[in-house]
Scaffold this motif. Structure first.
Motif: not given
Length: 196
Positions: A83-100
């Motif tokens: 359970s949590g939120i992912e922050l991703r790059s629009w360009e390549d959908l790569s993961l920038a960070r996640s937090f619970p």
């Protein structure tokens, strides 16, 4: 399926039960630009409305500059730590960070990013609350319990000034429009007359 349009480009994101996809909308049909699996353990609860329509919980939202977007991680009884939120790059959908999101259980019914890029507001299905988060750190800044109101809050959206949040709360065929004021944001709460 959830859909999120880029604020300045002719592009969109879609999220369904298994896939996060970035699309170019410059042609018909749309062209797939990037894709990412959203099912780390092939676990996805299926929820249906009383009229038979399938509900896709969670959501996707982005900031005004369109550089990053947020979406909910999957959860299950077997893997509750997802359970949590992912922050991703629009360009390549790569993961920038996640937090619970430690104070919630279950799915996020709705989420939205503020136009100024500072805040993220979420409404989980349990407990019946909405949370204001720092968009950069994921820190819970404040929350509001929906006492004596409806159970499920959807359609959360900020106004253009990032000072108000509106949403629809509903349960058992009844609903109400809710309005919260962020003044200051750390004291996120109901509007002054208490009617929200």
């Amino acid at each position: 399926m959830h859909l999120h349009l880029h604020p300045t480009r002719q592009e969109a994101l879609t999220v369904d039960e298994t896939t996060l996809t970035r699309w170019s909308l410059t042609t018909t049909p749309a062209i797939r630009l990037a894709q990412h699996s959203t099912v780390p353990f092939s676990v996805f609860p299926i929820v249906y409305r009383a009229d038979g329509r399938k509900v896709l919980l969670g959501g996707v939202t982005g900031a005004p500059d369109g550089t990053f977007f947020e979406h909910q991680l999957l959860i299950s009884e077997t893997y509750p730590t997802l359970s949590g939120i992912e922050l991703r790059s629009w360009e390549d959908l790569s993961l920038a960070r996640s937090f619970p999101i430690p104070q919630t259980k279950g799915w996020i019914q709705s989420l939205d990013a503020s136009p100024d890029g500072r805040w993220l507001v979420i409404a989980p299905d349990f407990p019946e609350q909405i949370f204001l988060l720092n968009r950069q750190t994921g820190e819970v800044m404040s929350h509001h319990v929906l006492y004596n109101h409806c159970h499920f809050t959807t359609g959360l959206t900020f106004d253009p000034t990032s000072m108000y949040v509106a949403g629809i709360s509903s349960h058992d065929g009844e609903g109400c429009l809710m309005l919260w004021r962020l003044d200051p944001p750390e004291r996120f709460g109901t509007t002054r007359d208490g009617t929200t």
